[in-house]
Design an enzyme around this catalytic site. Structure first.
Site, mmCIF file in Angstrom:
data_model
loop_
_atom_site.group_PDB
_atom_site.id
_atom_site.type_symbol
_atom_site.label_atom_id
_atom_site.label_comp_id
_atom_site.label_asym_id
_atom_site.label_seq_id
_atom_site.Cartn_x
_atom_site.Cartn_y
_atom_site.Cartn_z
ATOM 1 N N ASP A 91 0.893 -1.160 0.000
ATOM 2 C CA ASP A 91 0.000 0.000 0.000
ATOM 3 C C ASP A 91 0.929 1.208 0.000
ATOM 4 O O ASP A 91 1.589 1.491 1.002
ATOM 5 C CB ASP A 91 -0.894 -0.013 1.238
ATOM 6 C CG ASP A 91 -1.862 1.161 1.283
ATOM 7 O OD1 ASP A 91 -1.632 2.157 0.569
ATOM 8 O OD2 ASP A 91 -2.829 1.105 2.051
ATOM 9 N N VAL A 92 1.011 1.899 -1.129
ATOM 10 C CA VAL A 92 1.996 2.971 -1.259
ATOM 11 C C VAL A 92 1.730 4.135 -0.320
ATOM 12 O O VAL A 92 2.591 4.988 -0.131
ATOM 13 C CB VAL A 92 2.098 3.479 -2.714
ATOM 14 C CG1 VAL A 92 2.614 2.387 -3.631
ATOM 15 C CG2 VAL A 92 0.759 4.026 -3.209
ATOM 16 N N TYR B 269 -14.491 11.556 -15.963
ATOM 17 C CA TYR B 269 -13.155 11.149 -15.514
ATOM 18 C C TYR B 269 -12.644 12.106 -14.432
ATOM 19 O O TYR B 269 -11.814 11.758 -13.609
ATOM 20 C CB TYR B 269 -12.198 11.095 -16.708
ATOM 21 C CG TYR B 269 -10.984 10.229 -16.481
ATOM 22 C CD1 TYR B 269 -11.102 8.922 -16.025
ATOM 23 C CD2 TYR B 269 -9.709 10.716 -16.748
ATOM 24 C CE1 TYR B 269 -9.986 8.134 -15.821
ATOM 25 C CE2 TYR B 269 -8.583 9.932 -16.555
ATOM 26 C CZ TYR B 269 -8.730 8.640 -16.093
ATOM 27 O OH TYR B 269 -7.612 7.860 -15.904
ATOM 28 N N LYS C 205 -3.634 12.048 -14.255
ATOM 29 C CA LYS C 205 -2.982 11.234 -15.283
ATOM 30 C C LYS C 205 -2.122 12.090 -16.216
ATOM 31 O O LYS C 205 -1.100 11.628 -16.737
ATOM 32 C CB LYS C 205 -4.030 10.471 -16.085
ATOM 33 C CG LYS C 205 -4.718 9.361 -15.318
ATOM 34 C CD LYS C 205 -3.761 8.243 -14.925
ATOM 35 C CE LYS C 205 -4.523 7.051 -14.361
ATOM 36 N NZ LYS C 205 -3.648 5.930 -13.969
#
Length: 260
Positions: A70-71, A161, A168
């Site tokens: 889990d970053v 989005y 992104k």
């Protein structure tokens, strides 16, 4: 004509694949494609809840390293790379296929996105790739390839989005800058932009089924891509046949991105 055996173009290469949630994950397609070309795999799962879904897939792919990651949890990324260093002493391929935004911030439109939600989305979906690259680069002593998963909504507006579009876009830019900084070490970096896929992560997007149907109708090839299309693209880019390619955003979407 009999099926020809796969050529083990990645035999002996060490690949870390982050982001498998189940058999429908893009990351799983990448891991499966790498394994078909005989790479050795390190695979992560998010937490104990995810472990029962990921561990059988890792076993089927004969992954010698399977660890939680889990970053957002301090120390877990470092522990993973310590294990890779201890067991392999090197790394050749890195796949970052994780993204997250709080549901309220993801579905509420960009204008209403909270500062905390934006920061969390950026940290997990973008900056974690930079942190991984920092740890992976010293292990890529003979060069290597890094991949991060993006989407066409980074460069064009994709309705619903929302916050993930700017996030992104930052990830794609990070890939280009990392390609520049790491190129002198023989390390290549690509952003991979798949078309819409039925993954668990995508299910959080509002009206995602409409997006799928539209992509299929607009694609010049007339159909949606699947996780193996993405995996085989990454596998190709990790081989010597793509040794002079770096810093690009590679679309794996049946050509949807070229349509007005």
């Amino acid at each position: 004509m009999a099926n020809q055996p796969q050529i083990p173009l990645l035999k002996g290469k060490k690949a870390l694949v982050v982001g498998i949630a189940n058999e429908h994950s893009i990351a799983y397609g990448c891991a499966k494609a790498f394994r078909e070309l005989e790479a050795d795999l390190a695979i992560t799962y998010l937490n104990e809840k995810a472990k029962p879904y990921v561990e059988p897939l890792a076993q089927a792919l004969q992954a010698p390293i399977v660890m939680p990651l889990d970053v957002s949890q301090p120390g877990e990324l470092e522990a993973l790379f310590a294990a890779i260093t201890a067991q392999w002493g090197r790394l050749d391929i890195l796949v970052h296929s994780i993204a997250f935004a709080p549901k309220a911030d993801l579905q509420g439109g960009l204008l209403n996105c909270s500062a905390a939600g934006f920061a969390q989305a950026m940290d997990i979906s973008c900056h974690s790739f930079i942190r991984m690259a920092r740890l992976a680069a010293p292990l890529m002593t003979e060069g290597g390839t890094m991949f991060a998963m993006t989407y066409h909504g980074a460069t064009e507006v994709a309705p619903n989005y929302n916050v993930m579009g700017p996030v992104k876009a930052a990830l794609e830019s990070a890939c280009r800058y990392l390609a520049y900084e790491l190129g002198r070490n023989g390390i290549r970096v690509h952003a991979i932009s798949p078309g819409p896929l039925k993954t668990r992560a995508a299910s959080g997007l509002k009206d995602f089924d409409l997006l799928l149907n539209e992509a299929a109708s607009r694609a010049p090839l007339g159909e949606l891509v699947d996780i193996m299309d993405v995996g085989f693209t990454c596998a190709f880019l990790a081989t010597r046949y793509a040794r002079r390619l770096t810093g690009s955003t590679v679309y794996v979407d049946g050509g949807v991105n070229i349509m007005a």
